[in-house]
Scaffold this motif. Sequence first.
Motif, short mmCIF file in Angstrom:
data_model
loop_
_atom_site.label_atom_id
_atom_site.label_comp_id
_atom_site.label_asym_id
_atom_site.label_seq_id
_atom_site.Cartn_x
_atom_site.Cartn_y
_atom_site.Cartn_z
N ASP A 227 0.83 -1.20 0.00
CA ASP A 227 0.00 0.00 0.00
C ASP A 227 0.86 1.26 0.00
O ASP A 227 1.83 1.36 0.77
CB ASP A 227 -0.92 0.03 1.22
CG ASP A 227 -1.91 -1.11 1.23
OD1 ASP A 227 -2.54 -1.36 0.18
OD2 ASP A 227 -2.04 -1.78 2.28
N ILE A 228 0.49 2.21 -0.84
CA ILE A 228 1.13 3.52 -0.83
C ILE A 228 0.42 4.37 0.22
O ILE A 228 -0.74 4.75 0.05
CB ILE A 228 1.04 4.19 -2.21
CG1 ILE A 228 1.73 3.32 -3.26
CG2 ILE A 228 1.68 5.58 -2.18
CD1 ILE A 228 1.46 3.74 -4.70
N SER A 229 1.12 4.67 1.32
CA SER A 229 0.47 5.38 2.42
C SER A 229 0.66 6.89 2.38
O SER A 229 -0.07 7.62 3.03
CB SER A 229 1.00 4.85 3.76
OG SER A 229 2.39 5.06 3.89
N GLU A 230 1.64 7.35 1.60
CA GLU A 230 1.88 8.79 1.54
C GLU A 230 2.58 9.13 0.22
O GLU A 230 3.47 8.40 -0.23
CB GLU A 230 2.74 9.24 2.72
CG GLU A 230 2.92 10.74 2.82
CD GLU A 230 3.73 11.15 4.04
OE1 GLU A 230 4.12 12.34 4.10
OE2 GLU A 230 3.98 10.30 4.91
N LYS A 231 2.15 10.26 -0.37
CA LYS A 231 2.79 10.76 -1.59
C LYS A 231 3.31 12.17 -1.36
O LYS A 231 2.84 12.88 -0.48
CB LYS A 231 1.79 10.76 -2.76
CG LYS A 231 1.33 9.38 -3.18
CD LYS A 231 0.41 9.45 -4.39
CE LYS A 231 0.00 8.06 -4.87
NZ LYS A 231 -0.85 8.13 -6.10
N ASP A 232 4.28 12.57 -2.17
CA ASP A 232 4.79 13.94 -2.05
C ASP A 232 4.01 14.86 -2.99
O ASP A 232 3.03 14.45 -3.62
CB ASP A 232 6.30 14.00 -2.30
CG ASP A 232 6.70 13.66 -3.74
OD1 ASP A 232 5.84 13.69 -4.64
OD2 ASP A 232 7.89 13.35 -3.96
N SER A 233 4.44 16.11 -3.09
CA SER A 233 3.68 17.11 -3.85
C SER A 233 3.66 16.84 -5.35
O SER A 233 2.82 17.39 -6.06
CB SER A 233 4.25 18.50 -3.58
OG SER A 233 5.60 18.60 -4.01
#
Length: 377
Positions: free
Chosen positions: A274-280
Amino acid sequence: MKKILFSLVIFLILMPVFVFGENRLDVKIGKSFEAGKEVKLSTKGQFKVVSGDFDEINKVDSQNITVIYKDGKIYISSKNFTMENFPSDGSLLISANKDIKVDNFKISYDGGISFRINDNKLDLINNIDLENYLRGILPKEMSPSFPDEALKAQAVASRSFALANINKYIKKGYNLNDTTACQVYKGKTSYDKKTDAAVKATEGEFLTYDGKICDAIFGASSGGYIADSSEVWGGNKSPYLISKEDPYSSYAWDFLLTSKELNKLKLGNIYTIDISEKDSSGRCKKIVITGQNGVKEMTGNEFRNAMGNMSVKSSLFEIINLGDSFQIKGRGFGHGVGLSQYGAVEMAKQKFDYKGILDFYYPGTTIENKDLGNEDK
Protein backbone atom coordinates in the motif's frame (compact mmCIF):
# COMPACT_ATOMS: atom_id res chain seq x y z
CA MET A 1 69.52 0.93 -21.48
CA LYS A 2 69.48 4.34 -19.82
CA LYS A 3 67.55 4.62 -16.56
CA ILE A 4 66.48 7.94 -15.03
CA LEU A 5 65.77 8.00 -11.30
CA PHE A 6 64.11 10.88 -9.46
CA SER A 7 64.15 11.18 -5.69
CA LEU A 8 61.33 12.49 -3.58
CA VAL A 9 63.40 15.58 -2.74
CA ILE A 10 62.78 17.00 -6.21
CA PHE A 11 59.03 16.84 -5.73
CA LEU A 12 59.06 18.96 -2.61
CA ILE A 13 60.09 22.09 -4.49
CA LEU A 14 57.52 21.86 -7.27
CA MET A 15 53.93 22.68 -6.35
CA PRO A 16 51.36 22.65 -3.55
CA VAL A 17 49.42 19.45 -2.93
CA PHE A 18 46.31 20.36 -4.91
CA VAL A 19 46.53 22.96 -7.66
CA PHE A 20 44.48 23.44 -10.79
CA GLY A 21 43.48 26.51 -12.76
CA GLU A 22 39.94 27.75 -12.52
CA ASN A 23 39.25 26.16 -15.91
CA ARG A 24 40.54 22.66 -15.03
CA LEU A 25 39.14 19.72 -13.12
CA ASP A 26 40.67 16.66 -11.51
CA VAL A 27 38.34 13.76 -12.34
CA LYS A 28 38.78 10.23 -10.97
CA ILE A 29 38.49 7.82 -13.88
CA GLY A 30 37.55 4.16 -13.75
CA LYS A 31 37.98 1.76 -10.88
CA SER A 32 40.58 1.97 -8.14
CA PHE A 33 43.54 -0.40 -8.48
CA GLU A 34 44.73 -2.73 -5.74
CA ALA A 35 48.38 -2.53 -4.69
CA GLY A 36 50.51 -4.56 -7.10
CA LYS A 37 48.12 -4.20 -10.04
CA GLU A 38 49.76 -2.83 -13.19
CA VAL A 39 48.19 0.07 -15.08
CA LYS A 40 49.14 0.45 -18.73
CA LEU A 41 49.16 3.86 -20.45
CA SER A 42 49.83 4.35 -24.16
CA THR A 43 49.87 7.19 -26.67
CA LYS A 44 50.50 7.64 -30.38
CA GLY A 45 52.69 10.61 -29.49
CA GLN A 46 55.39 10.84 -26.83
CA PHE A 47 54.94 10.85 -23.07
CA LYS A 48 56.44 13.43 -20.76
CA VAL A 49 56.34 14.28 -17.07
CA VAL A 50 54.89 17.74 -16.42
CA SER A 51 54.16 19.98 -13.45
CA GLY A 52 50.66 20.85 -12.33
CA ASP A 53 50.88 23.83 -14.69
CA PHE A 54 51.87 21.49 -17.56
CA ASP A 55 55.44 22.75 -17.69
CA GLU A 56 57.69 19.99 -18.95
CA ILE A 57 59.84 18.35 -16.25
CA ASN A 58 61.22 15.41 -18.20
CA LYS A 59 60.76 13.64 -21.51
CA VAL A 60 59.85 9.99 -21.21
CA ASP A 61 60.73 9.28 -24.86
CA SER A 62 58.24 6.42 -25.09
CA GLN A 63 54.72 5.60 -26.26
CA ASN A 64 54.04 3.19 -23.39
CA ILE A 65 54.18 3.55 -19.61
CA THR A 66 53.50 1.06 -16.83
CA VAL A 67 52.28 2.36 -13.48
CA ILE A 68 52.19 0.28 -10.30
CA TYR A 69 51.50 1.04 -6.66
CA LYS A 70 53.41 -1.18 -4.23
CA ASP A 71 55.17 -0.91 -0.88
CA GLY A 72 53.51 2.47 -0.33
CA LYS A 73 55.06 4.02 -3.45
CA ILE A 74 54.01 4.74 -7.03
CA TYR A 75 56.42 3.55 -9.71
CA ILE A 76 56.26 4.48 -13.38
CA SER A 77 58.45 2.88 -16.01
CA SER A 78 58.94 2.51 -19.73
CA LYS A 79 61.65 1.15 -22.01
CA ASN A 80 64.05 4.02 -21.30
CA PHE A 81 62.59 5.63 -18.21
CA THR A 82 61.99 4.78 -14.56
CA MET A 83 60.58 7.04 -11.89
CA GLU A 84 60.30 5.92 -8.28
CA ASN A 85 57.99 7.45 -5.69
CA PHE A 86 55.90 9.42 -8.18
CA PRO A 87 53.86 11.96 -6.16
CA SER A 88 50.28 11.19 -5.20
CA ASP A 89 49.16 14.80 -4.76
CA GLY A 90 48.78 15.98 -8.36
CA SER A 91 51.97 18.06 -8.31
CA LEU A 92 53.29 16.00 -11.24
CA LEU A 93 51.35 14.46 -14.12
CA ILE A 94 51.88 12.20 -17.09
CA SER A 95 51.13 14.09 -20.29
CA ALA A 96 51.64 13.56 -24.03
CA ASN A 97 51.43 15.46 -27.30
CA LYS A 98 48.61 13.10 -28.33
CA ASP A 99 45.72 11.74 -26.27
CA ILE A 100 46.50 9.18 -23.56
CA LYS A 101 44.88 5.75 -23.61
CA VAL A 102 44.36 3.86 -20.37
CA ASP A 103 44.62 0.36 -21.77
CA ASN A 104 42.94 -1.15 -18.70
CA PHE A 105 39.79 0.87 -19.47
CA LYS A 106 40.18 0.99 -23.28
CA ILE A 107 39.43 4.71 -23.07
CA SER A 108 41.51 7.67 -24.28
CA TYR A 109 41.78 11.03 -22.52
CA ASP A 110 42.87 14.56 -23.27
CA GLY A 111 44.85 16.49 -20.66
CA GLY A 112 47.08 14.73 -18.16
CA ILE A 113 47.01 11.76 -15.79
CA SER A 114 47.98 11.98 -12.12
CA PHE A 115 47.47 9.66 -9.17
CA ARG A 116 46.01 9.56 -5.66
CA ILE A 117 46.14 6.92 -2.95
CA ASN A 118 42.84 6.31 -1.16
CA ASP A 119 42.07 3.32 1.06
CA ASN A 120 45.47 1.89 0.09
CA LYS A 121 44.41 1.77 -3.58
CA LEU A 122 45.66 3.64 -6.63
CA ASP A 123 43.24 6.14 -8.19
CA LEU A 124 43.82 7.49 -11.69
CA ILE A 125 42.98 11.17 -12.09
CA ASN A 126 42.38 12.94 -15.40
CA ASN A 127 43.32 16.61 -15.19
CA ILE A 128 41.13 18.06 -17.91
CA ASP A 129 39.94 21.40 -19.22
CA LEU A 130 36.31 22.03 -18.25
CA GLU A 131 35.06 22.36 -21.82
CA ASN A 132 36.73 19.14 -22.93
CA TYR A 133 35.40 17.44 -19.81
CA LEU A 134 31.93 18.39 -21.06
CA ARG A 135 32.73 16.97 -24.50
CA GLY A 136 33.35 13.62 -22.75
CA ILE A 137 30.09 13.89 -20.79
CA LEU A 138 27.43 15.00 -23.23
CA PRO A 139 27.32 11.92 -25.52
CA LYS A 140 26.93 9.73 -22.40
CA GLU A 141 24.26 11.85 -20.74
CA MET A 142 22.21 12.66 -23.87
CA SER A 143 22.13 10.98 -27.28
CA PRO A 144 23.92 12.95 -30.03
CA SER A 145 20.87 12.25 -32.19
CA PHE A 146 18.75 14.57 -30.02
CA PRO A 147 17.84 18.08 -31.29
CA ASP A 148 20.54 20.74 -31.09
CA GLU A 149 18.68 22.96 -28.62
CA ALA A 150 18.18 20.04 -26.22
CA LEU A 151 21.91 19.28 -26.44
CA LYS A 152 22.75 22.92 -25.70
CA ALA A 153 20.46 22.89 -22.66
CA GLN A 154 22.21 19.75 -21.43
CA ALA A 155 25.62 21.38 -21.98
CA VAL A 156 24.72 24.37 -19.80
CA ALA A 157 23.15 22.13 -17.14
CA SER A 158 26.19 19.83 -17.09
CA ARG A 159 28.62 22.74 -16.90
CA SER A 160 26.62 24.25 -14.03
CA PHE A 161 26.46 20.93 -12.18
CA ALA A 162 30.21 20.44 -12.50
CA LEU A 163 31.00 23.91 -11.18
CA ALA A 164 28.48 23.63 -8.33
CA ASN A 165 29.91 20.26 -7.24
CA ILE A 166 33.58 21.03 -7.87
CA ASN A 167 34.60 20.13 -4.31
CA LYS A 168 32.51 16.97 -3.96
CA TYR A 169 35.55 14.70 -3.47
CA ILE A 170 38.12 17.26 -2.40
CA LYS A 171 38.98 15.24 0.72
CA LYS A 172 40.09 12.42 -1.58
CA GLY A 173 42.26 14.80 -3.59
CA TYR A 174 40.11 15.30 -6.67
CA ASN A 175 36.97 17.12 -7.78
CA LEU A 176 34.59 14.65 -9.42
CA ASN A 177 34.41 11.06 -10.59
CA ASP A 178 33.23 9.61 -13.90
CA THR A 179 30.09 7.84 -12.65
CA THR A 180 26.43 8.72 -12.20
CA ALA A 181 27.35 9.97 -8.71
CA CYS A 182 28.56 13.02 -10.67
CA GLN A 183 28.19 12.76 -14.44
CA VAL A 184 29.09 9.87 -16.73
CA TYR A 185 32.44 10.74 -18.35
CA LYS A 186 34.30 8.61 -20.90
CA GLY A 187 37.01 10.97 -22.07
CA LYS A 188 38.01 11.65 -25.66
CA THR A 189 36.75 8.21 -26.72
CA SER A 190 33.17 9.49 -26.50
CA TYR A 191 33.60 12.84 -28.32
CA ASP A 192 30.97 13.40 -31.01
CA LYS A 193 30.74 16.28 -33.48
CA LYS A 194 27.09 17.06 -32.64
CA THR A 195 27.58 17.22 -28.89
CA ASP A 196 30.93 18.98 -29.42
CA ALA A 197 29.01 21.68 -31.29
CA ALA A 198 26.57 22.08 -28.38
CA VAL A 199 29.45 22.54 -25.93
CA LYS A 200 31.11 25.06 -28.24
CA ALA A 201 27.89 27.00 -28.86
CA THR A 202 27.38 27.48 -25.10
CA GLU A 203 31.05 27.81 -24.14
CA GLY A 204 31.46 29.28 -20.66
CA GLU A 205 27.71 29.49 -19.97
CA PHE A 206 26.33 28.34 -16.62
CA LEU A 207 23.23 28.91 -14.50
CA THR A 208 23.03 31.05 -11.39
CA TYR A 209 20.33 31.86 -8.88
CA ASP A 210 20.71 34.88 -6.65
CA GLY A 211 24.36 35.14 -7.70
CA LYS A 212 25.26 31.53 -6.87
CA ILE A 213 26.04 28.74 -9.33
CA CYS A 214 23.07 26.39 -9.65
CA ASP A 215 23.26 22.73 -8.79
CA ALA A 216 21.57 21.94 -12.11
CA ILE A 217 20.35 18.42 -11.42
CA PHE A 218 18.84 16.53 -14.34
CA GLY A 219 17.33 13.14 -15.16
CA ALA A 220 15.80 11.16 -18.00
CA SER A 221 12.10 11.92 -17.55
CA SER A 222 9.85 13.63 -15.01
CA GLY A 223 6.88 11.54 -16.12
CA GLY A 224 4.72 14.63 -16.41
CA TYR A 225 5.46 16.12 -12.99
CA ILE A 226 8.81 17.47 -11.79
CA ALA A 227 9.83 16.48 -8.24
CA ASP A 228 10.93 18.84 -5.48
CA SER A 229 14.57 18.15 -4.56
CA SER A 230 13.92 18.57 -0.82
CA GLU A 231 11.19 15.93 -0.94
CA VAL A 232 13.37 13.48 -2.86
CA TRP A 233 16.59 13.85 -0.87
CA GLY A 234 15.73 16.00 2.15
CA GLY A 235 17.63 19.14 3.06
CA ASN A 236 16.67 22.71 2.38
CA LYS A 237 14.17 23.58 -0.30
CA SER A 238 15.75 24.86 -3.53
CA PRO A 239 13.94 27.76 -5.22
CA TYR A 240 14.72 26.41 -8.71
CA LEU A 241 14.35 22.63 -8.12
CA ILE A 242 10.66 22.71 -7.35
CA SER A 243 7.65 20.52 -7.94
CA LYS A 244 5.53 21.50 -10.93
CA GLU A 245 3.62 20.01 -13.84
CA ASP A 246 5.70 19.08 -16.88
CA PRO A 247 3.59 18.70 -20.05
CA TYR A 248 6.66 17.88 -22.16
CA SER A 249 7.80 14.63 -20.53
CA SER A 250 5.29 11.77 -20.49
CA TYR A 251 7.38 8.59 -20.30
CA ALA A 252 5.19 5.65 -19.14
CA TRP A 253 6.16 2.14 -18.04
CA ASP A 254 4.84 -0.89 -16.16
CA PHE A 255 6.43 -3.81 -14.35
CA LEU A 256 5.12 -7.06 -12.87
CA LEU A 257 6.40 -7.90 -9.39
CA THR A 258 6.59 -11.67 -9.12
CA SER A 259 7.85 -13.85 -6.27
CA LYS A 260 11.43 -13.37 -7.51
CA GLU A 261 11.31 -9.65 -6.75
CA LEU A 262 9.06 -9.93 -3.69
CA ASN A 263 11.42 -12.42 -2.01
CA LYS A 264 13.93 -9.57 -1.73
CA LEU A 265 11.68 -8.02 0.91
CA LYS A 266 12.20 -11.04 3.22
CA LEU A 267 8.63 -10.99 4.44
CA GLY A 268 7.56 -14.40 3.15
CA ASN A 269 4.34 -14.35 1.16
CA ILE A 270 3.34 -10.74 0.45
CA TYR A 271 -0.34 -9.93 1.10
CA THR A 272 -0.56 -6.21 0.41
CA ILE A 273 1.59 -3.35 -0.81
CA ASP A 274 0.00 0.00 0.00
CA ILE A 275 1.13 3.52 -0.83
CA SER A 276 0.47 5.38 2.42
CA GLU A 277 1.88 8.79 1.54
CA LYS A 278 2.79 10.76 -1.59
CA ASP A 279 4.79 13.94 -2.05
CA SER A 280 3.68 17.11 -3.85
CA SER A 281 4.58 15.66 -7.27
CA GLY A 282 2.57 12.48 -6.68
CA ARG A 283 5.61 10.29 -6.04
CA CYS A 284 5.46 7.54 -3.46
CA LYS A 285 6.82 8.84 -0.19
CA LYS A 286 5.92 5.92 2.06
CA ILE A 287 4.98 2.34 1.20
CA VAL A 288 3.67 -0.23 3.69
CA ILE A 289 4.23 -3.91 2.83
CA THR A 290 2.37 -6.60 4.75
CA GLY A 291 3.62 -10.14 4.52
CA GLN A 292 3.63 -13.53 6.17
CA ASN A 293 6.53 -12.51 8.43
CA GLY A 294 5.38 -9.03 9.39
CA VAL A 295 5.04 -5.47 8.17
CA LYS A 296 7.71 -3.29 6.60
CA GLU A 297 7.60 0.44 5.84
CA MET A 298 9.82 1.84 3.09
CA THR A 299 10.25 5.09 1.20
CA GLY A 300 9.47 5.09 -2.49
CA ASN A 301 13.17 5.26 -3.34
CA GLU A 302 14.03 2.42 -0.94
CA PHE A 303 11.34 0.28 -2.53
CA ARG A 304 12.56 1.17 -6.01
CA ASN A 305 16.15 0.28 -5.14
CA ALA A 306 15.08 -3.01 -3.54
CA MET A 307 13.09 -4.06 -6.62
CA GLY A 308 15.67 -2.76 -9.10
CA ASN A 309 15.69 0.83 -10.34
CA MET A 310 15.88 -0.21 -13.98
CA SER A 311 12.65 -2.17 -13.53
CA VAL A 312 10.84 0.23 -11.21
CA LYS A 313 12.01 3.25 -13.19
CA SER A 314 10.77 5.97 -10.85
CA SER A 315 8.82 6.44 -7.63
CA LEU A 316 5.90 7.98 -9.54
CA PHE A 317 3.68 4.91 -9.72
CA GLU A 318 0.53 3.06 -8.64
CA ILE A 319 0.38 -0.55 -7.44
CA ILE A 320 -2.30 -3.06 -8.50
CA ASN A 321 -2.77 -6.24 -6.44
CA LEU A 322 -3.30 -9.17 -8.82
CA GLY A 323 -3.52 -11.80 -6.08
CA ASP A 324 -0.39 -13.80 -6.74
CA SER A 325 1.60 -10.83 -8.00
CA PHE A 326 1.56 -7.04 -8.12
CA GLN A 327 1.57 -4.83 -11.19
CA ILE A 328 3.23 -1.43 -11.04
CA LYS A 329 2.13 1.25 -13.49
CA GLY A 330 4.46 4.22 -13.48
CA ARG A 331 5.60 7.38 -15.22
CA GLY A 332 8.99 8.96 -15.50
CA PHE A 333 12.52 7.61 -15.45
CA GLY A 334 14.83 8.53 -12.58
CA HIS A 335 14.45 10.88 -9.64
CA GLY A 336 12.39 13.47 -11.53
CA VAL A 337 14.27 16.51 -10.20
CA GLY A 338 15.34 19.38 -12.46
CA LEU A 339 15.73 19.13 -16.22
CA SER A 340 13.95 16.24 -17.89
CA GLN A 341 16.06 15.12 -20.84
CA TYR A 342 13.08 13.65 -22.71
CA GLY A 343 11.18 16.83 -21.94
CA ALA A 344 14.03 18.94 -23.32
CA VAL A 345 13.84 16.94 -26.54
CA GLU A 346 10.09 17.53 -26.84
CA MET A 347 10.48 21.25 -26.10
CA ALA A 348 13.17 21.50 -28.79
CA LYS A 349 10.81 19.80 -31.25
CA GLN A 350 8.23 22.45 -30.34
CA LYS A 351 10.76 25.15 -31.32
CA PHE A 352 11.89 26.21 -27.84
CA ASP A 353 15.52 27.28 -27.81
CA TYR A 354 17.89 26.05 -25.10
CA LYS A 355 17.37 29.18 -23.01
CA GLY A 356 13.62 28.58 -22.96
CA ILE A 357 14.18 24.94 -21.98
CA LEU A 358 16.45 25.91 -19.10
CA ASP A 359 14.06 28.63 -17.96
CA PHE A 360 11.23 26.09 -17.74
CA TYR A 361 13.16 23.43 -15.82
CA TYR A 362 15.16 25.80 -13.59
CA PRO A 363 12.70 28.68 -12.99
CA GLY A 364 14.14 31.98 -11.84
CA THR A 365 17.71 31.15 -12.87
CA THR A 366 19.99 33.30 -15.01
CA ILE A 367 22.47 32.21 -17.67
CA GLU A 368 25.86 33.78 -17.12
CA ASN A 369 28.94 33.54 -19.28
CA LYS A 370 32.53 33.40 -18.14
CA ASP A 371 35.41 32.61 -20.47
CA LEU A 372 36.99 29.58 -18.81
CA GLY A 373 39.25 28.83 -21.73
CA ASN A 374 39.98 25.56 -23.50
CA GLU A 375 43.60 24.52 -23.16
CA ASP A 376 43.59 20.90 -24.36
CA LYS A 377 43.30 21.60 -28.07
